[in-house]
Write a protein that holds these residues in place. Structure first.
Motif, PDB file in Angstrom:
ATOM      1  N   LEU A   8     -41.869 -24.146  18.733  1.00 28.31           N
ATOM      2  CA  LEU A   8     -41.899 -22.773  19.245  1.00 28.31           C
ATOM      3  C   LEU A   8     -40.512 -22.148  19.077  1.00 28.31           C
ATOM      4  O   LEU A   8     -39.508 -22.737  19.489  1.00 28.31           O
ATOM      5  N   ARG A   9     -40.492 -20.977  18.489  1.00 27.03           N
ATOM      6  CA  ARG A   9     -39.191 -20.304  18.279  1.00 27.03           C
ATOM      7  C   ARG A   9     -38.657 -19.758  19.602  1.00 27.03           C
ATOM      8  O   ARG A   9     -39.390 -19.111  20.362  1.00 27.03           O
ATOM      9  N   ILE A  10     -37.403 -20.022  19.868  1.00 25.92           N
ATOM     10  CA  ILE A  10     -36.722 -19.400  21.007  1.00 25.92           C
ATOM     11  C   ILE A  10     -35.744 -18.382  20.416  1.00 25.92           C
ATOM     12  O   ILE A  10     -34.768 -18.757  19.760  1.00 25.92           O
ATOM     13  N   PRO A  11     -36.031 -17.087  20.616  1.00 27.71           N
ATOM     14  CA  PRO A  11     -35.182 -16.067  19.971  1.00 27.71           C
ATOM     15  C   PRO A  11     -33.722 -16.197  20.413  1.00 27.71           C
ATOM     16  O   PRO A  11     -33.439 -16.604  21.547  1.00 27.71           O
ATOM     17  N   ALA A  12     -32.812 -15.841  19.513  1.00 24.06           N
ATOM     18  CA  ALA A  12     -31.389 -15.979  19.826  1.00 24.06           C
ATOM     19  C   ALA A  12     -31.018 -15.158  21.057  1.00 24.06           C
ATOM     20  O   ALA A  12     -30.161 -15.565  21.848  1.00 24.06           O
ATOM     21  N   LEU A  44     -35.868 -25.820   9.506  1.00 25.62           N
ATOM     22  CA  LEU A  44     -36.659 -24.776  10.168  1.00 25.62           C
ATOM     23  C   LEU A  44     -35.692 -23.979  11.050  1.00 25.62           C
ATOM     24  O   LEU A  44     -35.332 -24.407  12.138  1.00 25.62           O
ATOM     25  N   ASN A  45     -35.276 -22.820  10.534  1.00 23.80           N
ATOM     26  CA  ASN A  45     -34.174 -22.082  11.155  1.00 23.80           C
ATOM     27  C   ASN A  45     -34.707 -20.858  11.890  1.00 23.80           C
ATOM     28  O   ASN A  45     -35.322 -19.970  11.282  1.00 23.80           O
ATOM     29  N   GLY A  46     -34.474 -20.820  13.175  1.00 20.53           N
ATOM     30  CA  GLY A  46     -34.970 -19.717  13.990  1.00 20.53           C
ATOM     31  C   GLY A  46     -34.485 -18.355  13.554  1.00 20.53           C
ATOM     32  O   GLY A  46     -35.115 -17.335  13.861  1.00 20.53           O
ATOM     33  N   GLU A  47     -33.374 -18.307  12.837  1.00 20.80           N
ATOM     34  CA  GLU A  47     -32.871 -17.011  12.390  1.00 20.80           C
ATOM     35  C   GLU A  47     -33.873 -16.302  11.490  1.00 20.80           C
ATOM     36  O   GLU A  47     -33.998 -15.076  11.534  1.00 20.80           O
ATOM     37  N   TYR A  48     -34.567 -17.069  10.655  1.00 20.19           N
ATOM     38  CA  TYR A  48     -35.584 -16.436   9.806  1.00 20.19           C
ATOM     39  C   TYR A  48     -36.656 -15.785  10.674  1.00 20.19           C
ATOM     40  O   TYR A  48     -37.073 -14.656  10.438  1.00 20.19           O
ATOM     41  N   ASN A  78     -46.236 -24.509  13.827  1.00 19.20           N
ATOM     42  CA  ASN A  78     -44.933 -23.885  14.079  1.00 19.20           C
ATOM     43  C   ASN A  78     -45.188 -22.420  14.419  1.00 19.20           C
ATOM     44  O   ASN A  78     -45.747 -21.688  13.598  1.00 19.20           O
ATOM     45  N   VAL A  79     -44.807 -22.019  15.599  1.00 24.29           N
ATOM     46  CA  VAL A  79     -45.101 -20.646  16.022  1.00 24.29           C
ATOM     47  C   VAL A  79     -43.841 -19.793  15.855  1.00 24.29           C
ATOM     48  O   VAL A  79     -42.812 -20.067  16.469  1.00 24.29           O
ATOM     49  N   HIS A  80     -43.969 -18.751  14.998  1.00 24.33           N
ATOM     50  CA  HIS A  80     -42.806 -17.905  14.712  1.00 24.33           C
ATOM     51  C   HIS A  80     -42.834 -16.595  15.474  1.00 24.33           C
ATOM     52  O   HIS A  80     -41.804 -16.074  15.850  1.00 24.33           O
ATOM     53  N   LEU A  81     -44.046 -16.064  15.664  1.00 24.86           N
ATOM     54  CA  LEU A  81     -44.165 -14.778  16.361  1.00 24.86           C
ATOM     55  C   LEU A  81     -45.142 -14.943  17.518  1.00 24.86           C
ATOM     56  O   LEU A  81     -46.184 -15.580  17.371  1.00 24.86           O
ATOM     57  N   THR A  93     -37.383 -31.285  22.292  1.00 24.49           N
ATOM     58  CA  THR A  93     -36.012 -31.141  21.807  1.00 24.49           C
ATOM     59  C   THR A  93     -35.837 -29.710  21.303  1.00 24.49           C
ATOM     60  O   THR A  93     -36.820 -29.014  21.008  1.00 24.49           O
ATOM     61  N   PHE A  94     -34.586 -29.294  21.221  1.00 26.90           N
ATOM     62  CA  PHE A  94     -34.289 -27.934  20.753  1.00 26.90           C
ATOM     63  C   PHE A  94     -33.319 -28.035  19.592  1.00 26.90           C
ATOM     64  O   PHE A  94     -32.317 -28.727  19.681  1.00 26.90           O
ATOM     65  N   ASP A  95     -33.671 -27.348  18.502  1.00 33.59           N
ATOM     66  CA  ASP A  95     -32.800 -27.448  17.330  1.00 33.59           C
ATOM     67  C   ASP A  95     -32.946 -26.197  16.473  1.00 33.59           C
ATOM     68  O   ASP A  95     -34.059 -25.739  16.224  1.00 33.59           O
ATOM     69  N   THR A  96     -31.822 -25.628  16.048  1.00 34.44           N
ATOM     70  CA  THR A  96     -31.785 -24.460  15.150  1.00 34.44           C
ATOM     71  C   THR A  96     -32.858 -23.423  15.498  1.00 34.44           C
ATOM     72  O   THR A  96     -33.542 -22.894  14.633  1.00 34.44           O
ATOM     73  N   GLY A  97     -32.993 -23.142  16.786  1.00 35.73           N
ATOM     74  CA  GLY A  97     -33.825 -22.010  17.172  1.00 35.73           C
ATOM     75  C   GLY A  97     -35.260 -22.348  17.520  1.00 35.73           C
ATOM     76  O   GLY A  97     -36.016 -21.452  17.911  1.00 35.73           O
ATOM     77  N   TYR A  98     -35.663 -23.591  17.379  1.00 37.79           N
ATOM     78  CA  TYR A  98     -37.041 -23.964  17.729  1.00 37.79           C
ATOM     79  C   TYR A  98     -37.038 -25.104  18.743  1.00 37.79           C
ATOM     80  O   TYR A  98     -36.214 -26.018  18.640  1.00 37.79           O
TER      81      TYR A  98
END
Lengths: 671, 671
Positions: B507-511, B377-381, B459-462, B529-534
């Motif tokens: 929850l996504r944390i924007p870059a 689950l990659n926050g970049e997407y 999973n919240v993206h927006l 925990t925080f991993d790959t943007g979430y």
């Protein structure tokens, strides 16, 4: 009208001269290696009109690989004759004579000469004037004939070419039954005007003037653009187009999108544009030269002011918006030509960077013509001519004279390393360098009798060590210059044989000198004026000081930033007329084509004199400090690795092996 | 496999929400003005299969102006059905029903549906699959049918489309007697996979999988590339090529230069690339979903790891090297697509800047699919999805919902002002914005039952204000978010109905937040925990705090510089996910498209809340100081004129009249 191709014989180069170094190499080596290439690749024998295996190759449309062979031979003959005038060489002499006889034997009874349409497609002459280069080839054979005639003092080559001109003149023009065509690749126009100038052949003049005036006529043939009409005759839909045309009807590719006088910007294939505008400038030159007494009213150019305006407009657009720092033009590979304003990527990985050798040779031709055609003696023409010479043109040949570039990118990348080749399938560039250097004496200066009261003038455009002899007012006048240009700004002049004549000397002060120079002895007030890039030394000064010297300032290294509208974050180094680059040969740690190297405008730059014995070259290298920072380091605000950077002249790149990594414009790291 | 186009119905937007503001406008205004355009321009009645004057227009080859009409209708129906699900509208309902009956009446007995090949060239079906958009049109009609079926709960449109799928499946595929074709413009692939997912139609799955696997096969048809073979059947020489192809055989234009798995970089027409990769991600999604017990072994994807690798590779190439700051992709106008790496000119006068609206809609589709298809689950997407939404996509429609852009340049020039149009001859973009906003609820989040032990996940993206209801473990779970995004970083969450279930929230944390955020109440060690943007909030935290809030930092204005390898001397302003521009509407003195304006990274930037009552928009404008310096002033080292610059969101450009002068990236004047 006198062109450098005629006048160069009056100039002799002396030492020291970087130009003379190159000329000696070409004379001793290049003419022979190029002759060997012509022999090895089939061009040498092509006028025997036998089948060659390459004629079976159909991989390229519309122009097959061998379509330029006639011109390859023509350009080599032209260059060879220029150098024979300087130094006799039995092998070269024999080859020229041999080739001339073969060309003569290839002429059809009706005057037509062309290898492809004699051997491969005999039924299709003149059916695709847009693409098939018959007139382009004819133009180069005509230029060869003019060079041959001047050296051999006979018409063994001029005769058949005159017959060919008659053949073409009969078919093309404004009269009933004639086709209103003009060549897709200009070249014949300038050749024809030179024929007229040298021999008075009016057919040649009329044909050139027709071609120049008709070009881009939207309704020239049966109410259609000629290229539309012609394609219809061939049953080709408008969608079928050469690979160099990004869109259908991309007539701008060959400067046929509008009549020349209506063209606002310089567009399309850069070599074609330069040859075309050179011819247009010659047309204007011929018109300017008409004396009241002359019977040559026919060469009075209607709308001469519009031709001058068009030439200035297109020149200005090119020089100020579409020219690389190196004098290269034509940023776009697909059409080997001009992009939009300020679009000047350094290399293929930035989206461009073509800067063909022939195009800068063409810029030099155009600049030299404009020095005559423009009533204002404008130093910008001379500046650009010199810029091209010492950078984009000189970089196209290796120091040993055996290898060449076609494209002259300002930065290498993995898919386009900074390397030269022995030869090319389309071999236009190597012999173009040869013939340019062969006639270079004619570019240095112009001179002659002035006015009606027995004066002489010399306008000096390029500095080196050389001497010119010319007749004026019944005397032989000699004018000498001596300097270590392009490394040092001091030039010593001497005029002889002008005693008692009013002599005016004009000397170009390059723009990069920012008006800083010294004359010795110092002129008195009024004896020297400065205007549009030239200082004017009047008769009083010259009479008093037949030997004098000029010291042009501006030979300290300088940082050059691109025009703001290019939007490029780069900085380059130049010194005098020479533009510099970094190469991995000096900076062996480099692995990424110098993409990660930044320099700062305030940094100290050191001159380093080098004497490269292997290459027989002396030059000034430059040293300054740079910073190697990867994108990650840069975006993180890190300092990166300090690097001692060595710069060499751009023209000297790719002479010493290495990995082919090179760059002119480095990242601008501010002050 | 569930797509946003299916799941959006579970989400309801609430105030405050910029997305809801736009959705309301589209529902009230845009659907009606677009319907009026379809009526006025001929598309509405096209399935009556009567002649229309535009069918006589032969000015464009190969695709005539009306070739996309089927898809225009299809996309409007799709968008209309999405909004009908939210708000009933009798006029829209009537039009959908009317159009559906017309489409039904236009179907041939053998299942074929296509306006052009029914009316204009009835004999030429399936003879130019490369250019003639039969499958593209079919794909959009299929998507319309899916939307129609979901809203109307009947198969009035699905039935004929299923018959059309059967028709296509019979003709194309790997079997004897079938053509190994694939569409020039991808779209049908993703539509077919959605059909399979919704209805289990195996023909649809097999056809899509064949198209995706066969694409770019160098020897698919009779030992030839299909497009070579097909052109030969049409008796077309390879030189006859569409205007969008810079060279003959530019198969990369439609991503057919190599099989998808072998493509190293994202190339060609950007919309085609996005639709194609979206389908490829769906193929992978379907394969990932196979349960051990399922009978669906046929959707197990051979080389699933290679498909994932290809998707990641092409995504990464696009996002890191070929995407504008605004989320726009496709820098080159000629092929409406990708240039070389780092080639991102801001506008036509810099050599590019196309950034088509549809392409960024496609990026959002692809990003959303990859959030599922990629096991990480990659926050970049999510970041890129959000970037496109608030910038390149949202800028494509005016605040009043009546005008649109096709191209979304980052800087205007005299030949391309920053303006919107009511409609386009090729009207792909306006209805694409409609259907994207119609289904946008499905992009916000994904959710469902987790594992086998009775857990749920969200999973919240927006972020915005919205609520979703979904069934899990036999319950109805509700999840709410409330925020003033994209202006403020605080988001309040509430989960209901999950009592006693293990609930995980990501929850996504924007870059651009650089990892800076706060949760309230604060989680204990190990609960977050925080991993790959979430950030991952585990069951303990959620059980204890069914209401919690997130405060994402990074809403102070920031200066953004382009990647060093773009070599661009520009600086832009952004704030949160919103990218800013300057417009002459605020900076009325501007006359040169802000080409002469520089800003400095160290300068103070001020937030200015604006409430634009005319446009019904609240937003944060930015103010900072800039320097107006012409090239002459700049090259002379002058200070220029100080200017108070006002920046507005790029999406808000061209809403307030003015001269159409706009720029995102200003000259970087350093610190």
């Amino acid at each position: 009208m006198s062109n450098p191709q005629f006048t160069f014989r009056q100039t002799t180069f002396t030492h020291p001269s970087l130009i003379l170094t190159r000329r000696t190499t070409i004379c001793r080596t290049t003419l022979h290696t190029q002759l060997a290439q012509l022999r090895a690749n089939g061009q040498y024998d092509c006028f025997k009109l036998k089948w060659h295996p390459i004629f079976d190759d159909n991989s390229r449309w519309p122009a097959p690989l061998h379509l330029f062979w006639d011109s390859d031979v023509g350009k080599w003959i032209e260059g060879a004759c220029y150098f024979l005038a300087d130094t006799y060489d039995a092998e070269i002499d024999f080859a020229v004579r041999d080739l001339v006889e073969m060309i003569r034997s290839a002429q059809h009874d009706d005057g037509y000469i062309n290898v492809h349409f004699s051997v491969v497609e005999p039924g299709k002459r003149w059916t695709n004037i847009r693409d098939m280069h018959e007139m382009y080839n004819a133009g180069h054979l005509i230029e060869a004939a003019l060079a041959h005639r001047a050296y051999y003092k006979n018409d063994r080559l001029m005769d058949p070419l005159n017959r060919y001109i008659t053949h073409i003149r009969a078919r093309f023009g404004p009269d009933a039954g004639q086709l209103r065509a003009y060549p897709g690749h200009p070249e014949i126009e300038l050749a024809l005007l030179r024929v007229y100038s040298a021999t008075g052949n009016r057919d040649a003049y009329d044909l050139a003037r027709f071609f120049l005036g008709e070009r881009g006529n939207p309704a020239g043939q049966a109410g259609q653009h000629f290229y539309d009409w012609e394609a219809e005759q061939r049953d080709e839909p408008r969608w079928k187009r050469p690979n160099s045309w990004p869109m259908d009807r991309s007539f701008w590719y060959c400067q046929a999108h509008a009549p020349i006088l209506e063209q606002e910007t310089v567009e399309g294939h850069a070599v074609r544009a330069m040859y075309l505008l050179t011819a247009a400038a010659d047309l204007l030159n011929l018109s300017n030269e008409i004396k009241p007494s002359a019977a040559e009213a026919a060469v009075a150019l209607a709308k001469a002011d519009e031709w001058l305006a068009a030439l200035r407009r297109l020149w200005s657009n090119m020089v100020h918006r579409k020219m690389y720092l190196t004098g290269g033009v034509g940023a776009v590979a697909q059409w080997e030509g001009f992009g939009i304003d300020y679009f000047l990527p350094q290399g293929p990985d930035e989206g461009g960077g073509y800067a063909e050798t022939c195009a800068s040779v063409g810029v030099m031709m155009l600049a030299e013509r404009l020095l005559h055609a423009d009533p204002v003696l404008n130093g910008e023409y001379g500046d650009v001519m010199e810029l091209c010479l010492y950078n984009n043109v000189m970089t196209a040949m290796s120091a040993d004279g055996k290898a060449f570039t076609y494209e002259n990118q300002l930065a290498s990348c993995d898919t386009a390393r900074s390397e030269r080749e022995d030869w090319f399938v389309c071999a236009c560039c190597p012999p173009n360098v040869t013939r340019l250097f062969g006639s270079l004496g004619g570019y240095l200066w112009d001179y002659g009798a002035l006015g009606e009261e027995g004066g002489v003038y010399v306008n000096v455009h390029l500095y080196t060590s050389a001497e010119v002899k010319f007749a004026a007012c019944g005397r032989e006048v000699r004018f000498e210059q001596k300097s270590n240009w392009p490394w040092e700004g001091r030039v010593e002049f001497r005029i002889k044989g002008a005693e008692g004549l009013d002599a005016t000397v004009r000397l170009r002060i390059p723009a990069w000198a920012k008006g800083q120079y010294e004359l010795m002895p110092s002129p008195r007030p009024g004896e020297c004026t400065f205007d549009t890039g030239y200082i004017h030394l009047g008769p009083t000064y010259i009479a008093e000081h037949p030997s004098f010297s000029l010291d042009v300032h501006g030979f300290e290294p300088r940082f050059v930033a691109p025009h703001p509208y290019t939007n490029q974050r780069t900085l380059s180094l130049a010194r005098g007329p020479v533009v510099y680059c970094v190469e991995d040969a000096d900076n062996e740690w480099e692995e990424n084509h110098f993409r990660d190297i930044g320099i700062k405008a305030g940094e100290r730059v050191e001159d380093v004199w080098r004497d490269d014995r292997i290459r027989g070259e002396k030059y000034v290298a430059l040293k300054t400090r740079g910073w190697q920072r990867s994108p990650e380091v840069l975006q993180g605000g890190g300092d990166g690795v300090g690097r001692e950077l060595v710069f060499v002249p751009f023209y000297f790149r790719s002479n010493r092996g290495g990995k082919g990594q090179m760059r002119v414009g480095l990242r601008d790291d501010g002050r």
